[in-house]
Write an enzyme that holds these catalytic residues in place. Structure first.
Site, PDB file in Angstrom:
ATOM      1  N   ASP A   1       1.716  15.166  10.485  1.00  0.00           N
ATOM      2  CA  ASP A   1       1.685  14.607   9.596  1.00  0.00           C
ATOM      3  C   ASP A   1       0.629  14.939   8.399  1.00  0.00           C
ATOM      4  O   ASP A   1       0.646  14.429   7.837  1.00  0.00           O
ATOM      5  CB  ASP A   1       3.404  13.357   9.726  1.00  0.00           C
ATOM      6  CG  ASP A   1       3.842  13.406   7.876  1.00  0.00           C
ATOM      7  OD1 ASP A   1       3.637  14.377   7.071  1.00  0.00           O
ATOM      8  OD2 ASP A   1       4.006  12.262   7.702  1.00  0.00           O
TER       9      ASP A   1
ATOM     10  N   LEU B   1       1.210  -1.349   0.049  1.00  0.00           N
ATOM     11  CA  LEU B   1       0.210   0.013   0.283  1.00  0.00           C
ATOM     12  C   LEU B   1       1.112   1.279   0.298  1.00  0.00           C
ATOM     13  O   LEU B   1       0.955   2.153   0.080  1.00  0.00           O
ATOM     14  CB  LEU B   1      -0.677   0.256   1.150  1.00  0.00           C
ATOM     15  CG  LEU B   1      -1.067  -1.319   1.000  1.00  0.00           C
ATOM     16  CD1 LEU B   1      -3.040  -0.864   2.677  1.00  0.00           C
ATOM     17  CD2 LEU B   1      -3.156  -1.324   0.460  1.00  0.00           C
TER      18      LEU B   1
ATOM     19  N   GLY C   1      10.290   2.993   6.000  1.00  0.00           N
ATOM     20  CA  GLY C   1       9.017   1.778   5.934  1.00  0.00           C
ATOM     21  C   GLY C   1       8.349   1.498   4.891  1.00  0.00           C
ATOM     22  O   GLY C   1       8.188   2.521   4.190  1.00  0.00           O
TER      23      GLY C   1
ATOM     24  N   GLU D   1       5.252   3.504   0.306  1.00  0.00           N
ATOM     25  CA  GLU D   1       7.134   2.459   0.492  1.00  0.00           C
ATOM     26  C   GLU D   1       7.449   4.123   0.819  1.00  0.00           C
ATOM     27  O   GLU D   1       7.326   4.812  -0.243  1.00  0.00           O
ATOM     28  CB  GLU D   1       7.340   2.417  -0.435  1.00  0.00           C
ATOM     29  CG  GLU D   1       8.792   2.129  -0.761  1.00  0.00           C
ATOM     30  CD  GLU D   1       9.176   0.674  -0.094  1.00  0.00           C
ATOM     31  OE1 GLU D   1       9.633  -0.847  -1.152  1.00  0.00           O
ATOM     32  OE2 GLU D   1       9.765   0.635   0.558  1.00  0.00           O
TER      33      GLU D   1
HETATM   34  P1  ADP Z   1       4.000   5.440   5.259  1.00  0.00           P
HETATM   35  O1  ADP Z   1       5.207   6.097   6.326  1.00  0.00           O
HETATM   36  O2  ADP Z   1       4.156   4.919   3.929  1.00  0.00           O
HETATM   37  O3  ADP Z   1       3.117   7.103   4.693  1.00  0.00           O
HETATM   38  P2  ADP Z   1       1.338   5.001   6.573  1.00  0.00           P
HETATM   39  O4  ADP Z   1       1.044   5.431   7.934  1.00  0.00           O
HETATM   40  O5  ADP Z   1       0.370   6.524   5.847  1.00  0.00           O
HETATM   41  O6  ADP Z   1       2.761   5.119   5.733  1.00  0.00           O
HETATM   42  O7  ADP Z   1       0.778   3.799   5.460  1.00  0.00           O
HETATM   43  C1  ADP Z   1       0.735   4.425   3.993  1.00  0.00           C
HETATM   44  C2  ADP Z   1      -0.628   4.277   2.997  1.00  0.00           C
HETATM   45  O8  ADP Z   1      -1.204   2.504   3.553  1.00  0.00           O
HETATM   46  C3  ADP Z   1      -1.896   5.142   3.804  1.00  0.00           C
HETATM   47  O9  ADP Z   1      -1.414   6.461   2.643  1.00  0.00           O
HETATM   48  C4  ADP Z   1      -2.624   3.993   3.846  1.00  0.00           C
HETATM   49  O10 ADP Z   1      -3.131   3.633   1.937  1.00  0.00           O
HETATM   50  C5  ADP Z   1      -2.678   3.204   3.741  1.00  0.00           C
HETATM   51  N1  ADP Z   1      -3.257   2.510   5.233  1.00  0.00           N
HETATM   52  C6  ADP Z   1      -2.611   2.844   6.162  1.00  0.00           C
HETATM   53  N2  ADP Z   1      -3.276   2.153   7.380  1.00  0.00           N
HETATM   54  C7  ADP Z   1      -4.187   1.468   6.803  1.00  0.00           C
HETATM   55  C8  ADP Z   1      -5.099   1.071   7.325  1.00  0.00           C
HETATM   56  N3  ADP Z   1      -5.389   0.824   9.102  1.00  0.00           N
HETATM   57  N4  ADP Z   1      -6.530   0.493   6.597  1.00  0.00           N
HETATM   58  C9  ADP Z   1      -6.490   1.252   5.349  1.00  0.00           C
HETATM   59  N5  ADP Z   1      -5.069   1.970   4.432  1.00  0.00           N
HETATM   60  C10 ADP Z   1      -4.333   1.938   5.515  1.00  0.00           C
END
Ligand code: ADP
Ligand code: MG
Length: 352
Positions: free
Chosen positions: A167, A28, A34, A30
């Site tokens: 953020d 989802l 992480g 990168e």
């Molecule tokens: P990063 O550090 O890569 O920005 P995030 O925690 O923002 O990590 O997660 C990256 C992406 O994964 C989010 O933009 C979202 O699209 C998806 N995502 C993260 N957490 C969830 C969740 N609990 N349910 C559904 N999608 C999620």
């Protein structure tokens, strides 16, 4: 003290998962800190949701686990449901931290805002009665208002807990299909000021598109990165002095702006807006004066929407997007703003 006992009991009774239990699905996200995957569990107990999200994080993951544990106990509805976090040492890259959440839904606010249909594509998701009202500014305003109320509600939960997110952006706001509401995700850059975890990661962690003009949310005297949670009685005082929560308010103000102005939703137009605003010394009123005379239909539409009901939306926006942190409205005060109270606002326009 109670909090640590509670944390211990919770950890003791929660099933412990290991790397081998996790079945990786679609990637989802990168980032440099992480990767995020949609996953399921090989042996799923009935108490666990079937659809999960896994983040494999670097050393910053330790702080992110701390933040999520705290959110779950103090303001669970503000953020995505956090299930479990652990240190994973078998990786060749060295120690990683693995974090598991409930998969809340397919779309972030960024995905939804990219659609030409926005905000109508959100209407049936969050409003119970979709009115026969014709499409137009009033109806769009009602949807945007509801999204803003949900964002501020979630943010108020975090801030009341003593956490600053740092953020806040549409990519870090997920639509929870189960709760029919927007929730905040990605506490990787968050600071917890009440218990002394105010780890300030590298500056480049902050997203320049949504960051408030102040570089540091706390004075430079603030200690950095304690290795373990250290209780500091001073923290609430520091909070009052520095109002670090107003950093998030600026970001959420920019999201409000992007929702109102279709022409400011793309990255490039937001970057251009930021340049213009800086040239106006971060004064939205002078920005408006400089662009309105030669505004195209998309900009005009935004001003019209914010000018509804005596300009109450514009008033709220300008109380969020301000240069000085202490002049910005808090999430709690914003929730009581007449913009969110259509009855109150009818009375207001009557008085005027
Ligand atoms: P990063 O550090 O890569 O920005 P995030 O925690 O923002 O990590 O997660 C990256 C992406 O994964 C989010 O933009 C979202 O699209 C998806 N995502 C993260 N957490 C969830 C969740 N609990 N349910 C559904 N999608 C999620
Ligand atoms: Mg993110």
């Amino acid at each position: 003290f109670d909090m640590f006992v509670l944390a211990f009991i919770e950890r003791f009774f929660r099933p412990i998962y290991k790397k081998d239990d996790v079945v990786l699905g679609k990637k989802l996200g990168e980032g440099s800190f992480g990767s995020v995957y949609r996953v399921s569990l090989a042996r799923k107990p009935s108490s666990m949701p079937a659809d999960l999200v896994l983040k494999k994080a670097t050393e910053y993951g330790a702080v992110e686990i701390w933040m999520n544990e705290r959110v779950r106990r103090a303001c669970a509805n503000s953020c995505a449901d956090f299930l479990y976090g652990f240190r994973e040492t078998s990786s060749k890259k060295g120690a990683e931290y693995w974090l598991l959440w409930r998969f809340e839904g397919e779309a972030t606010l960024a995905d939804l805002m990219q659609s030409r249909e926005f905000p109508y594509n959100v209407e049936s998701l969050i409003l119970r009665e979709v009115q026969d009202m014709p499409k137009g500014l009033d109806r769009e305003n009602r949807i945007i208002l509801t999204i803003m109320r949900q964002l501020l509600f979630a943010l108020d939960g975090l801030h009341s807990t003593g956490i600053v997110h740092r953020d806040i952006k549409p990519q870090n706001i997920i639509f929870s299909e189960g709760s029919r509401a927007f929730k905040i995700i990605d506490l990787g850059a968050a600071a917890d000021l009440r218990v002394g975890i105010n780890y300030i990661p590298k500056e480049f962690l902050l997203d320049p598109r949504y960051a408030a003009p102040e570089q540091y949310i706390m004075s430079t005297q603030t200690p950095s990165a304690p290795s373990a949670p250290v209780a500091t009685a001073l923290s609430p005082v520091l909070w009052q002095l520095n109002l670090p929560d107003r950093f998030d308010i600026y970001s959420v103000g920019l999201i409000f702006l992007q929702m109102a102005f279709p022409g400011l939703r793309s990255d490039n137009s937001l970057i251009q807006f930021n340049r213009q605003l800086k040239r106006c010394d971060y004064d939205l009123v002078s920005w408006r004066q400089s662009v309105e005379p030669r505004a195209g239909p998309e900009l005009r539409k935004g001003f019209e929407l914010l000018d509804l009901d005596g300009g109450i939306g514009w008033e709220l926006l300008t109380s969020m997007v301000r240069f000085k942190a202490r002049q910005r409205i808090s999430a709690k005060t914003a929730l009581a703003h007449p913009y969110f109270d259509r009855e109150g606002l009818l009375a207001l326009s009557f008085i005027q």
